[in-house]
Each structure stands twice: as C-alpha cells, then as structure tokens.
Motif scaffolding. Sequence first.
Motif, PDB file in Angstrom:
ATOM      1  N   UNK A   1       0.781  -1.231   0.000  1.00  0.00           N
ATOM      2  CA  UNK A   1       0.000   0.000   0.000  1.00  0.00           C
ATOM      3  C   UNK A   1       0.809   1.275   0.000  1.00  0.00           C
ATOM      4  N   UNK A   2       2.142   1.173   0.037  1.00  0.00           N
ATOM      5  CA  UNK A   2       2.976   2.376   0.026  1.00  0.00           C
ATOM      6  C   UNK A   2       3.688   2.511  -1.320  1.00  0.00           C
ATOM      7  N   UNK A   3       3.981   3.765  -1.663  1.00  0.00           N
ATOM      8  CA  UNK A   3       4.694   4.025  -2.892  1.00  0.00           C
ATOM      9  C   UNK A   3       5.497   5.295  -2.749  1.00  0.00           C
ATOM     10  N   UNK A   4       6.458   5.461  -3.655  1.00  0.00           N
ATOM     11  CA  UNK A   4       7.307   6.652  -3.702  1.00  0.00           C
ATOM     12  C   UNK A   4       6.924   7.453  -4.940  1.00  0.00           C
ATOM     13  N   UNK A   5       6.475   8.691  -4.729  1.00  0.00           N
ATOM     14  CA  UNK A   5       6.089   9.561  -5.839  1.00  0.00           C
ATOM     15  C   UNK A   5       7.265  10.430  -6.263  1.00  0.00           C
ATOM     16  N   UNK A   6       7.507  10.488  -7.545  1.00  0.00           N
ATOM     17  CA  UNK A   6       8.558  11.333  -8.123  1.00  0.00           C
ATOM     18  C   UNK A   6       7.892  12.462  -8.884  1.00  0.00           C
ATOM     19  N   UNK A   7       8.130  13.681  -8.442  1.00  0.00           N
ATOM     20  CA  UNK A   7       7.618  14.868  -9.122  1.00  0.00           C
ATOM     21  C   UNK A   7       8.735  15.417 -10.011  1.00  0.00           C
ATOM     22  N   UNK A   8       8.462  15.558 -11.268  1.00  0.00           N
ATOM     23  CA  UNK A   8       9.523  15.973 -12.188  1.00  0.00           C
ATOM     24  C   UNK A   8       9.047  17.042 -13.157  1.00  0.00           C
ATOM     25  N   UNK A   9      10.023  17.681 -13.783  1.00  0.00           N
ATOM     26  CA  UNK A   9       9.764  18.675 -14.823  1.00  0.00           C
ATOM     27  C   UNK A   9      10.921  18.608 -15.814  1.00  0.00           C
ATOM     28  N   UNK A  10      10.741  19.212 -16.967  1.00  0.00           N
ATOM     29  CA  UNK A  10      11.804  19.187 -17.963  1.00  0.00           C
ATOM     30  C   UNK A  10      11.320  19.734 -19.288  1.00  0.00           C
ATOM     31  N   UNK A  11      12.051  19.416 -20.358  1.00  0.00           N
ATOM     32  CA  UNK A  11      11.714  19.946 -21.678  1.00  0.00           C
ATOM     33  C   UNK A  11      12.261  19.011 -22.747  1.00  0.00           C
ATOM     34  N   UNK A  12      11.693  19.137 -23.930  1.00  0.00           N
ATOM     35  CA  UNK A  12      12.125  18.381 -25.103  1.00  0.00           C
ATOM     36  C   UNK A  12      12.310  19.363 -26.245  1.00  0.00           C
ATOM     37  N   UNK A  13      13.475  19.305 -26.906  1.00  0.00           N
ATOM     38  CA  UNK A  13      13.739  20.193 -28.031  1.00  0.00           C
ATOM     39  C   UNK A  13      13.035  19.720 -29.288  1.00  0.00           C
ATOM     40  N   UNK A  14      12.444  20.644 -30.025  1.00  0.00           N
ATOM     41  CA  UNK A  14      11.759  20.293 -31.260  1.00  0.00           C
ATOM     42  C   UNK A  14      12.720  20.148 -32.431  1.00  0.00           C
ATOM     43  N   UNK A  15      13.866  20.817 -32.358  1.00  0.00           N
ATOM     44  CA  UNK A  15      14.827  20.754 -33.453  1.00  0.00           C
ATOM     45  C   UNK A  15      15.764  19.559 -33.338  1.00  0.00           C
ATOM     46  N   UNK A  16      16.224  19.292 -32.109  1.00  0.00           N
ATOM     47  CA  UNK A  16      17.191  18.204 -31.936  1.00  0.00           C
ATOM     48  C   UNK A  16      16.612  17.004 -31.201  1.00  0.00           C
ATOM     49  N   UNK A  17      15.312  17.076 -30.804  1.00  0.00           N
ATOM     50  CA  UNK A  17      14.655  15.966 -30.121  1.00  0.00           C
ATOM     51  C   UNK A  17      15.388  15.579 -28.845  1.00  0.00           C
ATOM     52  N   UNK A  18      16.034  16.542 -28.201  1.00  0.00           N
ATOM     53  CA  UNK A  18      16.821  16.263 -26.995  1.00  0.00           C
ATOM     54  C   UNK A  18      15.980  16.542 -25.765  1.00  0.00           C
ATOM     55  N   UNK A  19      15.908  15.530 -24.856  1.00  0.00           N
ATOM     56  CA  UNK A  19      15.096  15.640 -23.655  1.00  0.00           C
ATOM     57  C   UNK A  19      15.966  16.016 -22.469  1.00  0.00           C
TER      58      UNK A  19
END
Length: 364
Positions: free
Chosen positions: A336-354
């Motif tokens: 019944x327990x879990x670890x939540x990971x809150x994340x943010x970021x970006x992906x480039x449209x020209x180079x597809x780099x995350x």
Amino acid sequence: MGERIDDGQKPTQPATARRWFSGQVRALLITVLVVLAVLVAAVPWYLSSPGMMPRIVARLVPDLRADVQFDTVRIGWLGPIRLDGIRVVPHDGSRPPLVIRHVGMSNGFAGILLSGGDLGRVRVEGLEVDVMFNDRRQSNLRDLFAEAPAAAAGPMNTTTAGPRRSLIGMQLEVDDARVRIAGPWAATAWSSDPIDIRATLGPSATGRYSEWRIDPVQLLDHARLEPPVAKSVLAYVAPVLADATRTGGEFSLRLNGASLPVGDPAAGTLAGILSMHAVDLGPGPLAIKTIQELPLRLPPPPTVRIADESNIDFRLGDRRIWHTGLELGLPLKQPGQRLDIHSSGSVGLDDDRSEEHTSELQSR
C-alpha cells in the motif's frame, strides 16, 4: 448681274461623317465593354476549372512537396466559395495525410480581392489527418515541406527560412475533425474522437509575418492511451512515455491557446494541460535511469503508475516543449505504500533532446 449665294445653306457631308464616326466609336466601346464583362464574368469559371485551383495552391505554398487535388470547385464573384473532395497527395506517392470532404468560404471572389486576400469565415467539414511516425518520431507531415540546406531534423520544424507573411487571412472553423496516428510501436493505429478547432490566420503583433492564433479548446476527453499516440505526440509533453514498453489508461488534452508563425511553427508559443487518468506504463530506459539515480537505490519495478488525475502543464517556448507536474509512483516493499517522483523538464523540437529534472520525492 452676279449670282446670289444662299448663306443659310450648309454642307451635309461633314455632319454625316461625324455621325458615322460617332456611331462607330459607340459600337466599339459597347463591344469592348461586352468583352470585358464576359471576361470578368468568366474569371470565377476559369478559377473553378479542375487544374487551376491546384496551381493557385502551389503559388500560395511554394515549399509544399505535394499536389492538392479537388473533386469540385465552385467560385462566384459575390456568393460563397465551395471546395469539395480535397486531397493532399505527396509527390512520393505515399498515402494522402490530409483529406477534407468540404470547405466553404463566406467571401466571394470580389470580397477576397477587395479585402486584400481575406477569405472570411472558412468552415471545414470532414477533415481527416493521417499521421505516420517512423522509429525516430519523425512524421510524414514534416516530409510534406521542402527544407533549406541547413534544416534541422525536428518533426515539427518544417523549414528554417523563418516566419513569413501569408498572402491570405481567414477565420477558421473546423468541426468533427479526426486524427489517426500510426507508428512502428504498434500494429494498429490510434484514432481520436471528433475534434473542433477555432483559429485565425492574420498578421502578427509586429506585422513582419503572419501567424495562426488558435483559441482555447478541449481537444480530447478521456481518450485511450495507446502506444502510437503515447510514443509520438504525447512524448513531447511527458518524455517518460517516449520509451515506455507498454501503456494503459486514459488521458485528456486541453489547449489553452497558441500563436504559431507561418513557415516556422516551432518558433511560436502555446500552452495546455495533459491530464492522466489512472495511467500505467512499463518503464523504459528513461524511467529506469531516473529510478536508478534515486538515493534509495530502488530496483526498477515492472510497472510505473502515473499519479491518478495527474495534470501536466506544458508550453512551447524557445523551440522546446516544457512541462511541469509529472508525477510517477513507484511501489515500495511495504504493502500500500509508494514513492512519488515529481519531475519537470523539456524536449527540443529541433534536436529531439530531452532534459528531465527530478524536483521532489515524496513517500506515501
């Protein structure tokens, strides 16, 4: 005695000549006006010919690598314009990615000319978009447009020539459009529910180029999350979906507005919310790497749960798709327990780099 001359008598030949000349001029003018009237009246008929409208489209969109075909074209000086059976056929002979049953324009040909290219209200019915992605997440829509020699490889970047002015303007209404997305990740394609869109094509705030301004709209509501849409379009909003081994659940997608320059949409802005409804996925390399970098050194689980009713805010800016609010739930040893990971970021449209940035860990 000399002969008396009657001064009151006037010669008749010059007057007759003048009347004859005036009659010829009037006849010539009438003939010219009739010919001009016929020519003017024939312009819509000429533009309605089967081969003329494709040539007009080719002039308006010179970098299009496709032929635009029409079943019927009806153009009048004053009445509305009607286009039926429209197909965008790529030069390479591949399947048409765009088919439209009917397009109606409120302005007639005279109104378009007098307004400097304003098509008025343009209503689109029966729009079907067929998007095919390859294993690099590049779509057939990108291949429709010619690229400059130094063009980048991003799937949304159709040209590097920069924003440009459009010769036309319009208020666009699209009703009941359907999108089909296919890729090498699944044997069957994903199909959307009907989508309504309202947009305007006009000058930008600076006036240096034209742009599409899209009104806020709920694009999808509790749609099935299947591999074709997860690994292609949604991967730019939630990169963890890009390499997931499997997906399941539902999602909703809302667009809060967009401004996309003509000729370079990746240079524009947009914002929206991707809502995940009880989504489970098999962790791919990106998710596994994120888990392995955690201080707890947890082993990668067979399934990762995206937080129930998770709302991911996304926006386009600086030629990248930025996101915040992504929450991943990892099961712990205690039931019944879990670890939540809150994340943010970006992906480039020209180079597809995350670029993914873990911002917070929370156990519950």
